[in-house]
Design a protein around this motif. Structure first.
Motif, PDB file in Angstrom:
ATOM      1  N   MET A  71       0.852  -1.179   0.000  1.00  0.00           N
ATOM      2  CA  MET A  71       0.000   0.000   0.000  1.00  0.00           C
ATOM      3  C   MET A  71       0.890   1.232   0.000  1.00  0.00           C
ATOM      4  N   GLU A  72       0.531   2.196  -0.817  1.00  0.00           N
ATOM      5  CA  GLU A  72       1.238   3.470  -0.833  1.00  0.00           C
ATOM      6  C   GLU A  72       0.330   4.488  -0.161  1.00  0.00           C
ATOM      7  N   ILE A  73       0.771   4.972   0.993  1.00  0.00           N
ATOM      8  CA  ILE A  73      -0.044   5.824   1.841  1.00  0.00           C
ATOM      9  C   ILE A  73       0.659   7.170   2.019  1.00  0.00           C
ATOM     10  N   GLY A  74      -0.140   8.251   1.993  1.00  0.00           N
ATOM     11  CA  GLY A  74       0.413   9.576   2.267  1.00  0.00           C
ATOM     12  C   GLY A  74       0.884   9.667   3.715  1.00  0.00           C
ATOM     13  N   ALA A  75       1.712  10.637   3.995  1.00  0.00           N
ATOM     14  CA  ALA A  75       2.239  10.832   5.349  1.00  0.00           C
ATOM     15  C   ALA A  75       1.111  11.187   6.311  1.00  0.00           C
ATOM     16  N   PRO A  76       1.243  10.821   7.585  1.00  0.00           N
ATOM     17  CA  PRO A  76       0.224  11.200   8.568  1.00  0.00           C
ATOM     18  C   PRO A  76       0.054  12.711   8.604  1.00  0.00           C
ATOM     19  N   SER A  77      -1.171  13.136   8.883  1.00  0.00           N
ATOM     20  CA  SER A  77      -1.494  14.560   8.864  1.00  0.00           C
ATOM     21  C   SER A  77      -2.373  14.900  10.060  1.00  0.00           C
ATOM     22  N   THR A  78      -2.372  16.159  10.452  1.00  0.00           N
ATOM     23  CA  THR A  78      -3.256  16.609  11.527  1.00  0.00           C
ATOM     24  C   THR A  78      -4.673  16.840  11.013  1.00  0.00           C
ATOM     25  N   LYS A  79      -4.865  16.781   9.711  1.00  0.00           N
ATOM     26  CA  LYS A  79      -6.197  16.943   9.123  1.00  0.00           C
ATOM     27  C   LYS A  79      -6.904  15.590   9.180  1.00  0.00           C
ATOM     28  N   ILE A  80      -7.844  15.442  10.121  1.00  0.00           N
ATOM     29  CA  ILE A  80      -8.435  14.126  10.350  1.00  0.00           C
ATOM     30  C   ILE A  80      -9.370  13.678   9.237  1.00  0.00           C
ATOM     31  N   THR A  84      -5.073  10.002   1.636  1.00  0.00           N
ATOM     32  CA  THR A  84      -4.921   9.524   0.265  1.00  0.00           C
ATOM     33  C   THR A  84      -3.922   8.375   0.240  1.00  0.00           C
ATOM     34  N   GLY A  85      -4.078   7.553  -0.750  1.00  0.00           N
ATOM     35  CA  GLY A  85      -3.171   6.438  -0.945  1.00  0.00           C
ATOM     36  C   GLY A  85      -3.661   5.601  -2.108  1.00  0.00           C
ATOM     37  N   SER A  86      -2.946   4.529  -2.376  1.00  0.00           N
ATOM     38  CA  SER A  86      -3.364   3.611  -3.436  1.00  0.00           C
ATOM     39  C   SER A  86      -2.729   2.249  -3.206  1.00  0.00           C
ATOM     40  N   ILE A  87      -3.306   1.275  -3.889  1.00  0.00           N
ATOM     41  CA  ILE A  87      -2.771  -0.085  -3.874  1.00  0.00           C
ATOM     42  C   ILE A  87      -2.461  -0.446  -5.321  1.00  0.00           C
ATOM     43  N   PRO A  88      -1.165  -0.528  -5.671  1.00  0.00           N
ATOM     44  CA  PRO A  88      -0.819  -0.929  -7.042  1.00  0.00           C
ATOM     45  C   PRO A  88      -1.079  -2.424  -7.243  1.00  0.00           C
ATOM     46  N   LEU A  89      -1.730  -2.766  -8.339  1.00  0.00           N
ATOM     47  CA  LEU A  89      -2.005  -4.161  -8.670  1.00  0.00           C
ATOM     48  C   LEU A  89      -1.003  -4.663  -9.696  1.00  0.00           C
ATOM     49  N   GLN A  90      -0.871  -5.965  -9.813  1.00  0.00           N
ATOM     50  CA  GLN A  90       0.067  -6.548 -10.779  1.00  0.00           C
ATOM     51  C   GLN A  90      -0.307  -6.195 -12.209  1.00  0.00           C
ATOM     52  N   SER A  91      -1.586  -5.914 -12.448  1.00  0.00           N
ATOM     53  CA  SER A  91      -2.047  -5.569 -13.795  1.00  0.00           C
ATOM     54  C   SER A  91      -1.600  -4.170 -14.209  1.00  0.00           C
ATOM     55  N   GLY A  92      -1.048  -3.408 -13.272  1.00  0.00           N
ATOM     56  CA  GLY A  92      -0.644  -2.044 -13.553  1.00  0.00           C
ATOM     57  C   GLY A  92      -1.683  -1.024 -13.097  1.00  0.00           C
ATOM     58  N   GLU A  93      -2.874  -1.485 -12.796  1.00  0.00           N
ATOM     59  CA  GLU A  93      -3.913  -0.596 -12.280  1.00  0.00           C
ATOM     60  C   GLU A  93      -3.594  -0.220 -10.839  1.00  0.00           C
ATOM     61  N   ARG A  94      -4.218   0.856 -10.379  1.00  0.00           N
ATOM     62  CA  ARG A  94      -4.067   1.291  -9.000  1.00  0.00           C
ATOM     63  C   ARG A  94      -5.454   1.418  -8.373  1.00  0.00           C
ATOM     64  N   VAL A  95      -5.623   0.824  -7.221  1.00  0.00           N
ATOM     65  CA  VAL A  95      -6.873   0.951  -6.481  1.00  0.00           C
ATOM     66  C   VAL A  95      -6.723   2.162  -5.560  1.00  0.00           C
ATOM     67  N   PRO A  96      -7.548   3.187  -5.738  1.00  0.00           N
ATOM     68  CA  PRO A  96      -7.404   4.398  -4.912  1.00  0.00           C
ATOM     69  C   PRO A  96      -7.906   4.188  -3.488  1.00  0.00           C
TER      70      PRO A  96
END
Length: 121
Positions: A71-80, A84-96
């Motif tokens: 999983m690619e996740i943005g850095a922690p933030s004080t904005k609750i 944002t982030g995504s999960i790259p799949l082997q097919s090249g697609e990204r699940v947001p």
């Protein structure tokens, strides 16, 4: 919560307090929806709807024990309410990933039999 680590997969039941920030992978609801009460964070007692990550299930059935993604996740933030982030799949697609997939620590799971999620912070 002191023994919970990033990457742990957790199973939580209704009325349990969320011990760490989780991305929802699965829910007892057939549409992957769950509800949280965030009064410990923002004083609001109304329920907020969250959604499990879409695009990971095979044949519309998600199995946590087969979750083997980075999983690619943005850095922690004080904005609750920002996530944002995504999960790259082997097919090249990204699940947001969005704030609608995130359960914050100290919220309470309500009106949902169970959820399964992965600790991200």
């Amino acid at each position: 919560w002191k023994d919970v680590r990033v990457g742990d997969i957790m199973h939580l039941s209704c009325n349990e307090i969320i011990p760490a920030d989780l991305v929802v992978l699965n829910s007892s609801d057939e549409y992957g929806i769950c509800f949280i009460e965030s009064s410990n964070l923002d004083g609001e007692s109304n329920l907020k709807q969250r959604q499990s990550v879409k695009g990971l299930a095979v044949d519309d059935k998600f199995e946590v024990k087969k979750f083997d993604y980075m999983m690619e996740i943005g850095a922690p933030s004080t904005k609750i309410y920002h996530f944002t982030g995504s999960i790259p799949l082997q097919s090249g697609e990204r699940v947001p990933l969005t704030k609608d997939n995130l359960l914050l620590r100290d919220c309470t799971l309500r009106n949902t039999d169970y959820i399964e999620g992965i600790v991200v912070y």
